[in-house]
Design an enzyme around this catalytic site. Structure first.
Site, PDB file in Angstrom:
ATOM      1  N   ASP A  85       0.852  -1.192   0.000  1.00 52.63           N
ATOM      2  CA  ASP A  85       0.000   0.000   0.000  1.00 52.63           C
ATOM      3  C   ASP A  85       0.886   1.240   0.000  1.00 52.63           C
ATOM      4  OD1 ASP A  85      -2.230   1.626   0.073  1.00 52.63           O
ATOM      5  OD2 ASP A  85      -2.764   1.175   2.156  1.00 52.63           O
ATOM      6  N   LYS A  86       0.229   2.371  -0.185  1.00 50.40           N
ATOM      7  CA  LYS A  86       0.901   3.673  -0.145  1.00 50.40           C
ATOM      8  C   LYS A  86       0.178   4.518   0.895  1.00 50.40           C
ATOM      9  CE  LYS A  86      -0.682   7.024  -1.913  1.00 50.40           C
ATOM     10  NZ  LYS A  86      -1.184   8.407  -1.789  1.00 50.40           N
ATOM     11  N   HIS A  87       0.924   5.304   1.651  1.00 52.82           N
ATOM     12  CA  HIS A  87       0.273   6.231   2.578  1.00 52.82           C
ATOM     13  C   HIS A  87       0.864   7.618   2.368  1.00 52.82           C
ATOM     14  CE1 HIS A  87      -1.603   7.827   6.188  1.00 52.82           C
ATOM     15  NE2 HIS A  87      -0.451   8.452   6.403  1.00 52.82           N
ATOM     16  N   SER A  88      -0.014   8.603   2.273  1.00 53.09           N
ATOM     17  CA  SER A  88       0.466   9.974   2.145  1.00 53.09           C
ATOM     18  C   SER A  88       0.123  10.728   3.424  1.00 53.09           C
ATOM     19  CB  SER A  88      -0.208  10.628   0.935  1.00 53.09           C
ATOM     20  OG  SER A  88      -0.319  12.018   1.128  1.00 53.09           O
ATOM     21  N   THR A 125      -9.234  10.671   0.478  1.00 52.11           N
ATOM     22  CA  THR A 125      -9.547   9.724  -0.602  1.00 52.11           C
ATOM     23  C   THR A 125     -10.995   9.227  -0.522  1.00 52.11           C
ATOM     24  OG1 THR A 125      -7.255   9.066  -0.722  1.00 52.11           O
ATOM     25  CG2 THR A 125      -8.836   7.488  -1.580  1.00 52.11           C
ATOM     26  N   ARG A 173      -5.735  12.775  22.098  1.00 54.97           N
ATOM     27  CA  ARG A 173      -4.594  13.600  21.675  1.00 54.97           C
ATOM     28  C   ARG A 173      -5.085  14.969  21.243  1.00 54.97           C
ATOM     29  NH1 ARG A 173      -2.150  10.283  17.084  1.00 54.97           N
ATOM     30  NH2 ARG A 173      -0.916  12.132  16.691  1.00 54.97           N
ATOM     31  N   SER A 188       0.127   5.796  15.292  1.00 51.32           N
ATOM     32  CA  SER A 188      -1.236   5.935  14.768  1.00 51.32           C
ATOM     33  C   SER A 188      -1.288   5.497  13.298  1.00 51.32           C
ATOM     34  CB  SER A 188      -1.668   7.395  14.923  1.00 51.32           C
ATOM     35  OG  SER A 188      -2.837   7.663  14.206  1.00 51.32           O
ATOM     36  N   LYS A 192      -2.403   1.340  11.734  1.00 49.52           N
ATOM     37  CA  LYS A 192      -3.511   1.156  10.785  1.00 49.52           C
ATOM     38  C   LYS A 192      -3.018   0.523   9.484  1.00 49.52           C
ATOM     39  CE  LYS A 192      -4.672   5.402  11.633  1.00 49.52           C
ATOM     40  NZ  LYS A 192      -5.201   6.749  11.729  1.00 49.52           N
ATOM     41  N   LYS A 193      -1.848   0.947   9.023  1.00 43.37           N
ATOM     42  CA  LYS A 193      -1.317   0.372   7.781  1.00 43.37           C
ATOM     43  C   LYS A 193      -0.940  -1.103   7.993  1.00 43.37           C
ATOM     44  CE  LYS A 193      -2.413   3.146   5.336  1.00 43.37           C
ATOM     45  NZ  LYS A 193      -3.204   2.902   4.132  1.00 43.37           N
TER      46      LYS A 193
HETATM   47  N1  URA Z   1      -2.841  10.636  10.490  1.00 41.61           N
HETATM   48  C1  URA Z   1      -3.129   9.643  11.360  1.00 41.61           C
HETATM   49  O1  URA Z   1      -3.759   8.663  10.996  1.00 41.61           O
HETATM   50  N2  URA Z   1      -2.698   9.769  12.633  1.00 41.61           N
HETATM   51  C2  URA Z   1      -1.994  10.833  13.058  1.00 41.61           C
HETATM   52  O2  URA Z   1      -1.631  10.865  14.202  1.00 41.61           O
HETATM   53  C3  URA Z   1      -1.713  11.860  12.136  1.00 41.61           C
HETATM   54  C4  URA Z   1      -2.141  11.735  10.852  1.00 41.61           C
END
Ligand code: URA
Length: 443
Positions: A85-88, A125, A173, A188, A192-193
């Protein structure tokens, strides 16, 4: 052997005093958070202690793993393909996910993509994909798996059961001034990734005036932490630091970004989409390389360009949209599916080279046009957004169109127009062009 009993107050005190937490302590604390056994006051105190004292690489890996395992996780075992996957970190007009998912799937890898919604000045997205009539982003893990097994890619939102620890910690937070902790951001994002059962991950960490992190150095440190944490979890991870000093591509908004990507996938890319297409191919190239289908990221880029050009990525896109309930007939003439209530064209008041802008201000203008949220959970407009008519470095003659604004109502245009007018800078001299990819961090 008797099980070690962990008291949440001891975990707080230890971190407050700058001592390193054990894996057992971190796991017990996260479990206590999810089971609602640790009070919000204690969680808040712990978050501040982490913010102030930081974490060792081992603590960060343990926190990420505990958060990842705090709920349901995706199991890609049966797919028989490398998952990537890609995360931006978020940008303006950043629609690369819409191209990357079908490109990388067409190349032969599995892309389980769990995406987010618009946040602050950045687009999301999910909000873009949901402008496709009927397109479902809330799928069960079983449906998610089935779509990937069929066409190689699926784009969904976070499910209520995926990484529940992040939902609780993130909300606190936000209330405790601890959002900006690089360790907490890394845990965080990466939890998730990694819950997507990834074997490879390419991070697009933005730098510049539209980036989430305030300085280049802060973006770089975040990228390094995320790469180390991904690698420690057995996921090949690479970070590209890329410029976010102007909107990426031609449009920023929701449907307009889908429209732009449909044009690219059908082989009718607009010249102003060039930077966005180029970045999408570079990121795809890295993913294809990590997945072992190419000997280098450059070779991967060639494969990405081929599957885009020969229509295979377009076919994956159509299949994915169909499987997720979307009505693909809107892609026949995407412009006629765009029905903003009002449109206004902002023209250049003088001749000169477009020299730059505060890209964050542009993102906020797009949000105020209605493309982003006023309040968490609020609605977004499908049709709001902007169309750029020039990129930084272009010469524009006085009176030439610079940006077209789209909104649902007339009153939504005034403030964004003022913001956009105020932030665009011009120069009489030609402007030096800077490469979009500034740095690559790999193992
Ligand atoms: N995106 C996230 O999912 N978590 C963060 O803490 C900051 C950006």
């Amino acid at each position: 052997m008797s099980k070690q009993v962990v008291h949440s107050i001891d975990v707080i005190l230890k971190k407050r005093d700058g001592r390193e937490l054990s894996d057992v302590e971190i796991r017990a604390f996260v479990q206590g958070v999810v089971r609602e056994e640790v009070s919000p006051a204690r969680i808040a105190a712990w978050l501040m202690a982490v913010f102030q004292r930081g974490m060792s690489a081992r603590e960060l890996a343990a926190l990420t793993d505990a958060m990842r395992g705090s709920g349901e996780v995706f199991d890609a075992t049966g797919l028989g393909k490398f998952t990537v996957d890609k995360h931006s970190t978020g940008g303006v007009g950043d629609k690369t996910s819409l191209l990357i998912a079908p490109i990388v799937a067409a190349a032969g890898l599995a892309v389980p993509m769990i995406s987010g919604r618009s946040l602050g000045h950045t687009g999301g997205t999910l909000d873009k994909m949901e402008t496709i009539p009927g397109f479902r982003t809330q799928l069960s893990m079983r449906e998610f798996y089935d779509v990937i097994a069929d066409c190689g890619a699926c784009m969904i939102g976070q499910t209520p059961t995926l990484v529940p620890a992040d939902r609780i910690l993130y909300a606190l937070r936000d209330h405790t001034g601890t959002v900006e902790s690089p360790n907490l951001i890394t845990a965080s994002i990466m939890s998730k990734k990694l819950a997507e059962d990834l074997r490879g991950l390419v991070l697009d960490v933005k730098v510049g005036s539209g980036a989430f992190m305030p300085t280049y150095q802060a973006s770089r440190e975040l990228a390094e932490l995320m790469v180390k944490t991904g690698e420690a979890a057995g996921c090949r991870t690479v970070a590209l630091l890329t410029g976010m000093d102007e909107p990426l591509g031609r449009f920023a908004g929701n449907w307009v970004e889908v429209w732009e990507c449909v044009d690219v996938l059908r082989g009718q890319a607009h010249p102003l989409s060039e930077d966005m297409v180029s970045l999408s191919l570079t990121l795809s190239g890295w993913m294809i390389f990590l997945g072992g289908l190419a000997g280098s990221a450059d070779e991967g880029r060639v494969i990405a360009a081929r599957v885009l050009q020969d229509g295979s990525a377009w076919r994956v896109w159509l299949r994915m949209v169909e499987l997720q309930g979307g009505d693909a007939t809107v892609f026949e003439t995407p412009s006629s599916h765009h029905e903003p209530g009002v449109t206004r064209v902002l023209c250049a008041s003088r001749s000169g080279y477009l020299a730059g802008m505060d890209c964050k201000e542009v993102g906020w203008a797009v949000q105020r046009l209605g493309a982003g949220r006023e309040v968490p959970g609020g609605p977004v407009s499908a049709d709001a957004g902007i169309e750029m008519h020039a990129k930084v470095g272009d010469f524009v003659a006085a009176g030439a169109p610079l940006i077209t604004l789209f909104a649902d109502r007339e009153q939504q245009l005034e403030e964004p127009e003022r913001m956009l007018r105020g932030t665009l800078r011009f120069s009489d001299e030609a402007v030096e062009q800077v490469e979009l990819v500034r740095e690559i961090l790999a193992r």
